[in-house]
Design an enzyme around this catalytic site. Sequence first.
Site, mmCIF file in Angstrom:
data_model
loop_
_atom_site.group_PDB
_atom_site.id
_atom_site.type_symbol
_atom_site.label_atom_id
_atom_site.label_comp_id
_atom_site.label_asym_id
_atom_site.label_seq_id
_atom_site.Cartn_x
_atom_site.Cartn_y
_atom_site.Cartn_z
ATOM 1 N N ASN A 137 36.676 37.386 45.698
ATOM 2 C CA ASN A 137 37.570 36.878 44.656
ATOM 3 C C ASN A 137 38.493 35.877 45.328
ATOM 4 O O ASN A 137 39.392 36.262 46.076
ATOM 5 C CB ASN A 137 38.371 38.044 44.054
ATOM 6 C CG ASN A 137 39.474 37.559 43.128
ATOM 7 O OD1 ASN A 137 39.460 36.414 42.685
ATOM 8 N ND2 ASN A 137 40.427 38.432 42.832
ATOM 9 N N TRP A 138 38.242 34.600 45.063
ATOM 10 C CA TRP A 138 39.002 33.551 45.759
ATOM 11 C C TRP A 138 40.405 33.376 45.175
ATOM 12 O O TRP A 138 41.200 32.630 45.714
ATOM 13 C CB TRP A 138 38.246 32.224 45.689
ATOM 14 C CG TRP A 138 36.973 32.192 46.498
ATOM 15 C CD1 TRP A 138 36.514 33.163 47.357
ATOM 16 C CD2 TRP A 138 36.001 31.140 46.536
ATOM 17 N NE1 TRP A 138 35.326 32.780 47.919
ATOM 18 C CE2 TRP A 138 34.978 31.535 47.438
ATOM 19 C CE3 TRP A 138 35.882 29.904 45.907
ATOM 20 C CZ2 TRP A 138 33.864 30.735 47.710
ATOM 21 C CZ3 TRP A 138 34.783 29.111 46.172
ATOM 22 C CH2 TRP A 138 33.781 29.516 47.070
ATOM 23 N N LYS A 139 40.675 34.020 44.052
ATOM 24 C CA LYS A 139 41.985 33.882 43.390
ATOM 25 C C LYS A 139 42.321 32.389 43.226
ATOM 26 O O LYS A 139 41.411 31.590 43.015
ATOM 27 C CB LYS A 139 43.067 34.631 44.165
ATOM 28 C CG LYS A 139 42.654 36.067 44.517
ATOM 29 C CD LYS A 139 43.803 36.902 44.985
ATOM 30 C CE LYS A 139 43.277 38.214 45.541
ATOM 31 N NZ LYS A 139 44.265 39.259 45.548
ATOM 32 N N HIS A 182 41.581 42.431 36.312
ATOM 33 C CA HIS A 182 42.144 42.447 37.669
ATOM 34 C C HIS A 182 43.642 42.770 37.573
ATOM 35 O O HIS A 182 44.316 42.347 36.639
ATOM 36 C CB HIS A 182 41.930 41.083 38.336
ATOM 37 C CG HIS A 182 42.236 41.105 39.805
ATOM 38 N ND1 HIS A 182 43.528 41.061 40.283
ATOM 39 C CD2 HIS A 182 41.433 41.210 40.881
ATOM 40 C CE1 HIS A 182 43.489 41.137 41.610
ATOM 41 N NE2 HIS A 182 42.234 41.222 41.995
ATOM 42 N N GLU A 229 46.132 41.612 38.949
ATOM 43 C CA GLU A 229 47.029 40.451 38.848
ATOM 44 C C GLU A 229 47.068 39.918 37.417
ATOM 45 O O GLU A 229 48.088 39.415 36.965
ATOM 46 C CB GLU A 229 46.602 39.372 39.863
ATOM 47 C CG GLU A 229 46.932 39.827 41.283
ATOM 48 C CD GLU A 229 46.040 39.259 42.368
ATOM 49 O OE1 GLU A 229 45.316 38.280 42.125
ATOM 50 O OE2 GLU A 229 46.074 39.826 43.483
ATOM 51 N N GLU A 279 40.257 49.358 42.536
ATOM 52 C CA GLU A 279 41.174 48.614 43.395
ATOM 53 C C GLU A 279 42.566 49.231 43.300
ATOM 54 O O GLU A 279 43.342 48.884 42.392
ATOM 55 C CB GLU A 279 41.251 47.150 42.949
ATOM 56 C CG GLU A 279 39.933 46.420 42.996
ATOM 57 C CD GLU A 279 40.136 44.926 43.175
ATOM 58 O OE1 GLU A 279 39.686 44.401 44.188
ATOM 59 O OE2 GLU A 279 40.775 44.297 42.311
ATOM 60 N N GLY A 289 45.971 42.949 48.775
ATOM 61 C CA GLY A 289 46.738 41.889 49.425
ATOM 62 C C GLY A 289 47.869 42.398 50.300
ATOM 63 O O GLY A 289 48.725 41.626 50.722
ATOM 64 N N SER A 319 42.287 44.957 50.440
ATOM 65 C CA SER A 319 42.426 44.646 51.871
ATOM 66 C C SER A 319 41.192 44.994 52.708
ATOM 67 O O SER A 319 41.330 45.356 53.878
ATOM 68 C CB SER A 319 43.677 45.333 52.445
ATOM 69 O OG SER A 319 44.828 44.835 51.802
ATOM 70 N N GLY A 357 39.388 40.024 48.450
ATOM 71 C CA GLY A 357 40.267 38.894 48.177
ATOM 72 C C GLY A 357 40.469 38.043 49.422
ATOM 73 O O GLY A 357 39.641 37.198 49.757
ATOM 74 N N GLY A 358 41.555 38.292 50.136
ATOM 75 C CA GLY A 358 41.939 37.460 51.280
ATOM 76 C C GLY A 358 40.816 37.213 52.275
ATOM 77 O O GLY A 358 40.601 36.066 52.713
HETATM 78 C C1 PEP Z 1 41.315 41.415 45.101
HETATM 79 O O1 PEP Z 1 41.937 40.404 44.837
HETATM 80 O O2 PEP Z 1 40.533 41.891 44.266
HETATM 81 C C2 PEP Z 1 41.521 42.035 46.414
HETATM 82 C C3 PEP Z 1 40.943 43.182 46.666
HETATM 83 O O3 PEP Z 1 42.315 41.355 47.310
HETATM 84 P P1 PEP Z 1 42.526 41.711 48.871
HETATM 85 O O4 PEP Z 1 41.166 41.919 49.463
HETATM 86 O O5 PEP Z 1 43.216 40.494 49.433
HETATM 87 O O6 PEP Z 1 43.359 42.930 48.937
#
Ligand code: PEP
Length: 250
Positions: free
Chosen positions: A9-11, A95, A97, A167, A173, A212, A233-234
């Site tokens: 997930n590049w956000k 999600h 966010e 999640e 994050g 994460s 994500g990251g």
């Molecule tokens: C996400 O955005 O779905 C996520 C899991 O982010 P991260 O891996 O950065 O925690």
Amino acid sequence: MRTPLVMGNWKLNGTKASVKSLIEGLEAAADAATNVEVAVCPPAIFMEQVANLTANNSIKFGAQDVSTHIDGAYTGETSPVMVKEFGATYSLVGHSERRQYHNETNEVVAAKFVAIQAHGLVPVLCIGETLEERESNVTSQVVETQLKAVIDVAGINAFENCVIAYEPIWAIGTGKVATSAQAQEVHAHIRNWLKAQSEVVAEKVQILYGGSVKAASAKELFAQADIDGGLVGGAALIITEFVGIIEGAK
Ligand code: PEP
């Protein structure tokens, strides 16, 4: 046997140049991992570029969010029909966010889930608890409520063709990855809860862990019986990390 899925997930990140180098950096690892499905969810504006860059490799792609509307006076929205036209396979929905910054309730998430499926995309339904909810020991109830809101509208059989991403919000994050035991406990609970409604669905549905995930933690997480890959994500923005996570799912 469920095929593992590793989804980035590049956000709200990327440039035309970084999209090109990310996909080019991933394609060899994705093609080599024949028993792992690999997908990325770019910002919508990069979807055509990602479609072109993935035309001749095994990387699939999806949207990060879609509207419940197909067309019309809804400024700023992207419809599932448009996403499908560009060749996407998936759309994230719910999600944390989106729930937090765009006030997406369980009801809105359910309506989006239905719209995503109705237009030929696979929903990746994100669920998970806050730190406060975990510390109050209500994680199971929170994920059940989030699932039930969608099942009430879409029906349990709709889950034969969807992905669930567990999640925990406190792990997204933050660098605080859930331990493999903590994640497996919730994944097993989700699968057992679904099993009470449909054994077929419970056996078939991929349940991804997100929060994460890094190359160093992926292998142990993905080795758990009910963890079928990850939503990342990251670390999905760093080629070496994301390749390491794909390796961890093999
Ligand atoms: C996400 O955005 O779905 C996520 C899991 O982010 P991260 O891996 O950065 O925690």
